[in-house]
Design a protein around this motif. Structure first.
Motif, short mmCIF file in Angstrom:
data_model
loop_
_atom_site.label_atom_id
_atom_site.label_comp_id
_atom_site.label_asym_id
_atom_site.label_seq_id
_atom_site.Cartn_x
_atom_site.Cartn_y
_atom_site.Cartn_z
N ALA A 14 76.64 4.44 -3.80
CA ALA A 14 77.00 3.03 -3.66
C ALA A 14 78.21 2.71 -4.54
O ALA A 14 79.13 2.00 -4.13
CB ALA A 14 75.82 2.13 -4.01
N ARG A 15 78.19 3.23 -5.78
CA ARG A 15 79.34 3.01 -6.68
C ARG A 15 80.58 3.72 -6.15
O ARG A 15 81.71 3.21 -6.25
CB ARG A 15 79.00 3.52 -8.08
N MET A 16 80.39 4.90 -5.57
CA MET A 16 81.51 5.63 -5.00
C MET A 16 82.14 4.84 -3.85
O MET A 16 83.37 4.72 -3.74
CB MET A 16 81.04 7.00 -4.50
N THR A 17 81.28 4.26 -3.00
CA THR A 17 81.75 3.44 -1.89
C THR A 17 82.53 2.23 -2.38
O THR A 17 83.60 1.88 -1.85
CB THR A 17 80.57 2.98 -1.02
N GLU A 18 82.03 1.59 -3.43
CA GLU A 18 82.70 0.42 -3.99
C GLU A 18 84.06 0.80 -4.57
O GLU A 18 85.05 0.06 -4.39
CB GLU A 18 81.82 -0.22 -5.06
N CYS A 19 84.13 1.92 -5.25
CA CYS A 19 85.41 2.38 -5.81
C CYS A 19 86.43 2.64 -4.70
O CYS A 19 87.60 2.28 -4.83
CB CYS A 19 85.20 3.65 -6.62
N LEU A 20 85.97 3.24 -3.62
CA LEU A 20 86.87 3.53 -2.50
C LEU A 20 87.37 2.24 -1.86
O LEU A 20 88.54 2.13 -1.50
CB LEU A 20 86.15 4.39 -1.46
N ARG A 21 86.49 1.26 -1.75
CA ARG A 21 86.91 -0.03 -1.19
C ARG A 21 87.94 -0.71 -2.08
O ARG A 21 88.93 -1.29 -1.60
CB ARG A 21 85.70 -0.93 -1.00
N GLU A 22 87.71 -0.66 -3.39
CA GLU A 22 88.66 -1.28 -4.32
C GLU A 22 90.01 -0.59 -4.24
O GLU A 22 91.07 -1.25 -4.28
CB GLU A 22 88.10 -1.21 -5.74
N GLU A 23 89.99 0.73 -4.13
CA GLU A 23 91.25 1.47 -4.02
C GLU A 23 91.98 1.15 -2.73
O GLU A 23 93.21 1.02 -2.71
CB GLU A 23 90.97 2.96 -4.12
N GLU A 24 91.23 1.01 -1.64
CA GLU A 24 91.85 0.63 -0.37
C GLU A 24 92.47 -0.76 -0.45
O GLU A 24 93.57 -1.00 0.05
CB GLU A 24 90.80 0.66 0.76
N GLY A 25 91.75 -1.69 -1.13
CA GLY A 25 92.28 -3.05 -1.30
C GLY A 25 93.56 -3.07 -2.12
O GLY A 25 94.50 -3.78 -1.82
N THR A 26 93.59 -2.25 -3.18
CA THR A 26 94.79 -2.17 -4.04
C THR A 26 95.96 -1.61 -3.26
O THR A 26 97.08 -2.09 -3.36
CB THR A 26 94.49 -1.29 -5.26
N THR A 27 95.69 -0.57 -2.45
CA THR A 27 96.75 0.04 -1.65
C THR A 27 97.30 -0.95 -0.62
O THR A 27 98.52 -1.04 -0.40
CB THR A 27 96.22 1.29 -0.92
N ALA A 28 96.37 -1.70 0.02
CA ALA A 28 96.80 -2.66 1.04
C ALA A 28 97.64 -3.77 0.44
O ALA A 28 98.59 -4.28 1.04
CB ALA A 28 95.58 -3.26 1.74
N ALA A 29 97.29 -4.18 -0.80
CA ALA A 29 98.03 -5.24 -1.46
C ALA A 29 99.43 -4.78 -1.84
O ALA A 29 100.37 -5.55 -1.85
CB ALA A 29 97.26 -5.71 -2.70
#
Length: 286
Positions: free
Chosen positions: A271-286
């Motif tokens: 679950a933490r791994m999934t959250e980290c990946l989502r945060e990284e995707e959000g940072t990349t998109a921004a």
């Protein structure tokens, strides 16, 4: 038995299994003059109801005619497991394995399935080259952090990549033996694929540990395996590793690995791994 490496492996496999079977296990007396720890060749021949000369030639890896009936009796005499018996038949060319000389083409929908899966999942071909994976598998294994000739080969990384060695540390040798067992079965089923010889020769030159474990002649079926990892970011991870061979035309020969959490701590880690990946995707998109 057309292939020299297959004959060499057959010779070593039969000798190993014969030496591992004590005479008491088949109702024979050990006696005072027995020099071998296991059965003698003539004892195996008698138990299997085959000629001693023919069995000797078989164990020497000579190019002789081998029937399925005779091989079955030998497997019974040596008390081989179902997996070992299947491996013996592969080595002897019964039934003849279809050569894999083509490039595996995965169905386009498979990557979408991997991406939807909420745990590490990846695909390997018969020689263990990684063909596809989801983001969680990449976070676990870091597929692109190792370079060289066999950078995407799962077996090569297990022995030669220091990061993988740390990842597998909690159950390093048992995990390697299981991996080698599956690899050996795949090798026996694809004797005409020259990539196996290239990889085995390269590992034999580069890793004494590979040589030691490979000479134990372990084989493993395509089954679930309990794996234990020590991830530098997410700590201890325990999973059931489930392997499923693909049966989809051009993808035949590939195997999909799906990891299933073995305990609540691993579920939380994913679950933490999934959250980290989502945060990284959000940072990349921004």
């Amino acid at each position: 038995m057309e292939h020299s490496r297959q004959r060499t492996e057959l010779k070593a496999f039969l000798r190993t299994r014969r030496a591992a079977l004590p005479p008491e296990a088949v109702g024979l007396s050990r006696g005072a003059r027995r020099l071998t720890p296991g059965l003698r060749r003539e004892e195996v021949a008698a138990l299997a109801n085959v000629g001693i000369t023919w069995y000797t030639w078989l164990e020497q890896g000579r190019a002789i005619n081998v029937s399925a009936a005779a091989l079955t009796r030998i497997a019974q005499a040596l008390q081989l497991s179902a997996t070992d018996e299947a491996y013996l038949f592969h080595l002897a060319g019964l039934p003849h394995a279809e050569p894999v000389t083509r490039r595996i083409v995965l169905p386009p929908s498979l990557q979408g399935l991997l991406d939807l899966y909420q745990a590490p999942a990846f695909v390997i071909d018969p020689v263990f080259d990684v063909l596809a994976f989801n983001a969680m598998a990449d976070r676990l294994y870091r597929f692109d952090d190792f370079d060289g000739r066999f950078a995407r080969n799962h077996l090569w990384n297990a022995f030669m990549n220091p990061l993988r060695r740390e990842l597998y540390a909690p159950s390093y040798e048992p995990g390697l033996l299981n991996l080698l067992g599956v690899f050996r079965m795949s090798h026996a089923a694809h004797p005409d694929d020259p990539r196996f010889d290239v990889l085995i020769d390269a590992l034999s030159e580069a890793s004494p540990l590979f040589v030691d474990l490979w000479q134990r002649h372990e084989v493993s079926p395509l089954r679930a395996w309990s794996a234990h990892f020590n991830h530098p970011e997410f700590g201890e991870i325990r999973v059931h590793s489930n392997r499923f061979p693909l049966r989809d035309g051009k993808a035949d020969g590939a195997v999909v690995f799906f990891f299933v959490p073995e305990d609540e701590a691993t579920t939380q880690s994913f679950a933490r791994m999934t959250e980290c990946l989502r945060e990284e995707e959000g940072t990349t998109a921004a």
